[in-house]
Design an enzyme around this catalytic site. Structure first.
Site, mmCIF file in Angstrom:
data_model
loop_
_atom_site.group_PDB
_atom_site.id
_atom_site.type_symbol
_atom_site.label_atom_id
_atom_site.label_comp_id
_atom_site.label_asym_id
_atom_site.label_seq_id
_atom_site.Cartn_x
_atom_site.Cartn_y
_atom_site.Cartn_z
ATOM 1 N N ARG A 34 -18.830 -9.436 -47.490
ATOM 2 C CA ARG A 34 -17.763 -8.764 -46.742
ATOM 3 C C ARG A 34 -18.389 -7.629 -45.943
ATOM 4 N NH1 ARG A 34 -12.914 -8.552 -49.389
ATOM 5 N NH2 ARG A 34 -12.142 -7.419 -47.582
ATOM 6 N N SER A 60 0.845 -1.195 0.000
ATOM 7 C CA SER A 60 0.000 0.000 0.000
ATOM 8 C C SER A 60 0.878 1.242 0.000
ATOM 9 C CB SER A 60 -0.898 0.005 1.245
ATOM 10 O OG SER A 60 -1.510 1.272 1.422
#
Length: 403
Positions: A314, A275
């Site tokens: 496509r 921390s």
């Protein structure tokens, strides 16, 4: 492919697999394989093929320039093929017209994506093996270690920590099985030409596809999959299921590691889980990575599924959207698998705290409830279930274990 806020949620290896240079090298592998196969099929001269193959080296290309130009071109393949053709022409002008012959942009990109995805899947598989191996060892070691089972976030009855570990391992083993199957279906050569007919290949398209599949180690598909994305997206769904299962493990470990519970802790090592403000804190960073991945993967897969209705032969937009989501999904999957592979082998198991939490609840219950739900035989029953499940999981894994 990565930002400062997500790089630590993945791994350097999978980031490397999807970086610009590696992906363009995969595209060049497609182009070299295409030329070699077409020469063998008699579609292009052998001399032209050799010129193309010899030029398909990423060091010969300005990768950054190709990437910059892809925005205007609408595809990374277009500036790459132009650059490849121009480079081949420097050494063999006649060969230049055979570069990318009969193929289209989506062919090279989809095949390259299959190649780099295979790299990422191998990384995931290796770390999954480590995570599963660690869980099965923990399950056997703690088969009879009593602990509180918890339902609806409340203490319930007696189970064993070994049975919990076996329950964590089982979905991972099943995911391994399904991922192998899905990858076998999805990792295919893409070769269809402009509209999927391979019209320029004079009836030799299937032969060329088969030759390329053999060389590249990919599947030769039964049909062109330009807008048939089911098998590809199915692989993405399996990856998301794996991420969810890894996230479940991360959530359980994080809950059991809370100070007030104190039953588990991730391995302690310098620089891990510290921390910035409170030196006494020990953050469960592997759990954090797994949970972050589990938050992100559903949105990735939702985008893959949403992109499936693609236009005609496509797609306009949907395929491109799918491509953009795919690397992030694999980055999350490997980040999560790596985090658990690193944490589980060294998981700190506080059996005394497990017993103390159990005894505290037992003491607070009326005697008849304590006798029913905390009978010592319940832990022995859990142990029997654990060993049976571990045996079954080891048998399921056995055909695919490393020698």
């Amino acid at each position: 492919m990565s930002s400062i806020f997500e790089g630590f949620l993945s791994t350097s290896e999978v980031l490397e697999a999807f970086n610009e240079r590696n992906f363009i090298q995969a595209m060049l592998r497609f182009e070299a394989s295409l030329a070699r196969a077409q020469a063998r099929a008699g579609l292009i001269p052998e001399s032209a093929a050799q010129s193309i193959i010899g030029t398909c080296k990423v060091d010969l290309f300005d990768v950054a320039k190709i990437v910059r130009e892809s925005g205007r071109a609408g595809s990374i393949a277009i500036p790459l093929v132009k650059s490849l053709r121009d480079t081949v022409a420097l050494f063999n002008a006649e060969a230049a017209r055979f570069v990318h012959f009969g193929s289209t942009s989506q062919d090279v990109i989809d095949t390259a994506m299959a190649l780099v995805t295979r790299e990422a899947l191998a990384l995931i598989e290796a770390d999954l093996n480590k995570a599963v191996g660690a869980l099965l060892e923990l399950a056997e070691r703690h088969a009879a270690t009593p602990m509180l089972a918890r339902t609806l976030m409340q203490p319930a009855s007696v189970t064993s920590f070994g049975l919990k570990c076996a329950g964590w391992a089982a979905p991972l083993v099943r995911s391994q099985q399904r991922l192998r199957s899905a990858a076998g279906n999805a990792l295919s050569v893409q070769l269809g030409g402009a509209v999927g007919t391979l019209a320029q290949m004079n009836g030799k398209g299937r032969e060329v596809t088969a030759l390329m599949a053999s060389e590249l180690g990919l599947k030769a598909p039964s049909s062109v999959w330009h807008t048939q994305r089911d098998e590809w997206v199915a692989l993405g769904c399996e990856l998301a299921l794996l991420v969810g299962s890894l996230g479940k493990i991360g959530k359980d470990i994080a809950l059991m590691g809370q100070y007030e519970v104190g039953e588990l802790a991730e391995p302690a090592e310098p620089g891990r889980g510290g921390s910035s403000a409170m030196p006494h804190k020990r953050n469960p960073v592997a759990c954090m990575v797994a949970l972050a991945a589990a938050q992100r993967a559903p949105q990735r897969v939702a985008s893959l599924l949403a992109s499936m209705p693609q236009e005609h032969e496509r797609a306009l937009g949907n395929w491109q959207a799918e491509l953009a989501e795919w690397p992030g999904l694999l980055m999350s999957a490997h980040g999560s698998a790596r985090a658990m592979a690193q944490a589980l082998p060294g998981l700190e198991v506080n059996t005394q705290r497990m017993r103390a939490n159990l005894d505290a609840l037992r003491a607070a219950l009326p005697q008849d409830a304590a006798d029913e739900w905390f009978n010592p035989e319940l832990a022995q029953h859990a142990a029997q279930l654990t060993l049976a499940q571990v045996k079954s999981l080891r048998e399921l894994k056995a055909p695919h274990q490393e020698p």
